[in-house]
Design a protein around this motif. Sequence first.
Motif, PDB file in Angstrom:
ATOM      1  N   ASP A 107      -5.694  -0.897  -4.894  1.00  0.00           N
ATOM      2  CA  ASP A 107      -5.105  -1.483  -3.694  1.00  0.00           C
ATOM      3  C   ASP A 107      -6.082  -2.497  -3.095  1.00  0.00           C
ATOM      4  O   ASP A 107      -7.039  -2.117  -2.433  1.00  0.00           O
ATOM      5  CB  ASP A 107      -4.794  -0.382  -2.685  1.00  0.00           C
ATOM      6  CG  ASP A 107      -4.025  -0.913  -1.479  1.00  0.00           C
ATOM      7  OD1 ASP A 107      -3.818  -2.146  -1.397  1.00  0.00           O
ATOM      8  OD2 ASP A 107      -3.632  -0.098  -0.624  1.00  0.00           O
ATOM      9  N   GLU A 108      -5.846  -3.769  -3.340  1.00  0.00           N
ATOM     10  CA  GLU A 108      -6.719  -4.842  -2.857  1.00  0.00           C
ATOM     11  C   GLU A 108      -8.197  -4.479  -3.059  1.00  0.00           C
ATOM     12  O   GLU A 108      -8.965  -4.436  -2.087  1.00  0.00           O
ATOM     13  CB  GLU A 108      -6.436  -5.122  -1.374  1.00  0.00           C
ATOM     14  CG  GLU A 108      -4.953  -5.258  -1.093  1.00  0.00           C
ATOM     15  CD  GLU A 108      -4.635  -6.278  -0.004  1.00  0.00           C
ATOM     16  OE1 GLU A 108      -5.502  -7.119   0.288  1.00  0.00           O
ATOM     17  OE2 GLU A 108      -3.510  -6.244   0.514  1.00  0.00           O
ATOM     18  N   GLN A 123      -9.124   0.191  -0.914  1.00  0.00           N
ATOM     19  CA  GLN A 123      -9.413  -1.176  -0.502  1.00  0.00           C
ATOM     20  C   GLN A 123     -10.866  -1.397  -0.080  1.00  0.00           C
ATOM     21  O   GLN A 123     -11.503  -2.338  -0.531  1.00  0.00           O
ATOM     22  CB  GLN A 123      -8.485  -1.516   0.661  1.00  0.00           C
ATOM     23  CG  GLN A 123      -8.622  -2.934   1.153  1.00  0.00           C
ATOM     24  CD  GLN A 123      -7.460  -3.320   2.043  1.00  0.00           C
ATOM     25  OE1 GLN A 123      -6.456  -2.628   2.099  1.00  0.00           O
ATOM     26  NE2 GLN A 123      -7.590  -4.425   2.731  1.00  0.00           N
ATOM     27  N   SER A 138       0.831  -1.213   0.000  1.00  0.00           N
ATOM     28  CA  SER A 138       0.000   0.000   0.000  1.00  0.00           C
ATOM     29  C   SER A 138       0.858   1.252   0.000  1.00  0.00           C
ATOM     30  O   SER A 138       0.565   2.227  -0.699  1.00  0.00           O
ATOM     31  CB  SER A 138      -0.923   0.018   1.218  1.00  0.00           C
ATOM     32  OG  SER A 138      -1.822  -1.054   1.168  1.00  0.00           O
TER      33      SER A 138
HETATM   34 MG   LIG Z   1      -2.246  -2.744   2.210  1.00  0.00          MG
END
Ligand SMILES: [Mg+2]
Lengths: 326, 331
Positions: free
Chosen positions: B178-179, B96, B47
């Motif tokens: 990010d994810e 995320q 991240s």
């Molecule tokens: Mg992360």
Amino acid sequence: MLAYLVKRVFQAIAVMFAISLVSFAIQDNLGDPLRELVGQSVSEEVRQELRDELGLNDSFVVQYLRFAGNALQGDLGTSYFFKEPALDVILKKLPATLELVLGATVIIIGLSVPLGVYTAIKPNTILSRLIMGVSIVGISVPVFLTAILMIFLFSVELRMFPSYGRGDVVHLFGYWSTNFLTWDGWLHILLPSVALASIMLPLFVRLIRAEMMETLQSEYVKYARAKGIRPRRIYFVHALKNTLLPVITVGGVQIGTMVAYTILTETVFQWPGMGFMFLEAVNRVDTPLIVAYLIVVGFIFVVTNTIVDLIYGLVNPTVNLARMGA
Amino acid sequence: MSLLSVRDLTVKFAMRDNTVTALNQISFDLGKGERLGIVGESGAGKSITGFSLMNLISKPGFIDNGKILFEGQDIVQMSDADLRTIRGNRMAMIFQDPMVTLNPVLTIGQQMVETLQAHRDLTRQDAEKIAVMKLREVYIPSPEDRLNQYPHELSGGMRQRIIIAIALLLDPQLIIADEPTTALDVTIQADIMELLLELCQSNNVGLILITHDLGVVSQMTERTLVMYAGRIIEAGRTREIINDPQHPYTQGLINALPQQTLPGHRLKQIPGNMPSLANVPPGCPFSPRCDYAVDLCRTTLPKIVSYGQVEVACHEVERLHADDAAQEQSA
Ligand SMILES: [Mg+2]
Ligand SMILES: Nc1ncnc2c1ncn2[C@@H]1O[C@H](COP(=O)(O)OP(=O)(O)O)[C@@H](O)[C@H]1O
């Protein structure tokens, strides 16, 4: 929406019931109404008769129900001192107190939002440290001290503002008397409003600052940055709105509480409102007036809390008033 | 010239009594329209890498060293005003957790329009038209109605679609995700990934996909970086890395995949935990957990070097490979 309102009204009734019970208990235990009515010279037998006549020998429950029944019809007894219905006496003083609270509220909102936001955005500047330092001192200085210092400085030394009374008021609709329509009225209300505001202002500044700082750490603020939004919009649209939501709830309760704080402020400035009157009533053991004051203040408190809850529901999109009643 | 070129990127966090290094001399390139995966266990620095690319590291973190050349300009040296013209415009990010990414008190329409207006001179009406068009591209049903809705009125999957639409609003060159499905229901994770892949391919947008799931990386990306304790320890074409991982850590990640485990058997997790930044062991940071570690690994940091088709940072890669080959022959 309707279900929510009904629920709120029931809550308000429950609170009012509790207040009336407490008020009545005070009335029951404070002073002897007979002495107030007939003095010392009457014999014990006559007293007993009078007691029976007035219902003072009935059980607590019966007496309370009589009291509550009268109260519901707007009859809170007759002031011993003014020889007038207690509610009338209070309602005459109500505008003065509410205008004082209004003035203080405007000052609090007008100052705490910019100060809280500024100290949250720029926590390390000298100005921010100064504001936070002053707010700590402000929290710990009692209001009568602030008030007396202000009178000394602005009334006695600088002669800028009058130190007591309401000055010229204008009567509206035959009932309401207002300070806000004459220059003299404005001059008179300023110092007391500032003094009253000074109690809550530091608290509000710190509350807004804390909420704002937390909001600025949130994911959605970071996301707004990642979208290339300007800082000004991030602070005042993305963050401030979320900051003020919890502040509304806490703040509403505090403004209700402020009505009670007027007792000290009004006394120092001899402001002819309910608070000043209450203190006088206590000195004269004017029980009906004391009880009426408690009930009216309790009522104001309940009403402000309900209004604040409604406002919160309206400005917070995640609260669905229609569903909140369920 | 590549779209993005990162050189020796080093990010540190100023803690109370010391400074820790969260990213250590990260270097990689990304071509126009290329899709790159960044994998590694939680805490590897994925991240931080993503946010660095937008220069969005917030205190106590800071970019200590390195260059991030995006379309020829160095992000690290850019002024805030110049960064704003890039963020959300040339380079967009998908966070995320869609449940906390959108602002709860602003409507979807407001959050889309403000993004367009931050970068282009558009009236609200015109901006809304573009917003509706993009919502349609991410298969949001009745997009006009969505503009007036608040985030809490929509499901997590719907919100992430909207966030993808916002990322595409200004036709960026690069999307950093990010994810993007970790916080979502398992049943819709694959749909969202598929949508993202489809949109990146059809618009020729570069993608940096951060994930801890090598399975996702193999479906979505052309190249992969494997990160461990703030360093890149293996990099190369995704197919090579999945089929023939060189670093023992990458091998461990692949062996831990559910697909590699027989039904009814436990997942083969790599034993131990990634070191915290405050006490990264000397030498190779993976050595305490590595079956192949020798004395050299515990004292000297391995450089990242080309090995076959990939780049890898491991002293013992040759021996490991010989072992593998021997095993395969004997099998
Ligand atoms: Mg992360
Ligand atoms: N605000 C912070 N302060 C201190 N350390 C941080 C902060 N944010 C992240 N880190 C450190 O950076 C490391 C990498 O974090 P991150 O990039 O979020 O990992 P991940 O690979 O799981 O995305 C973590 O080990 C964490 O200790």
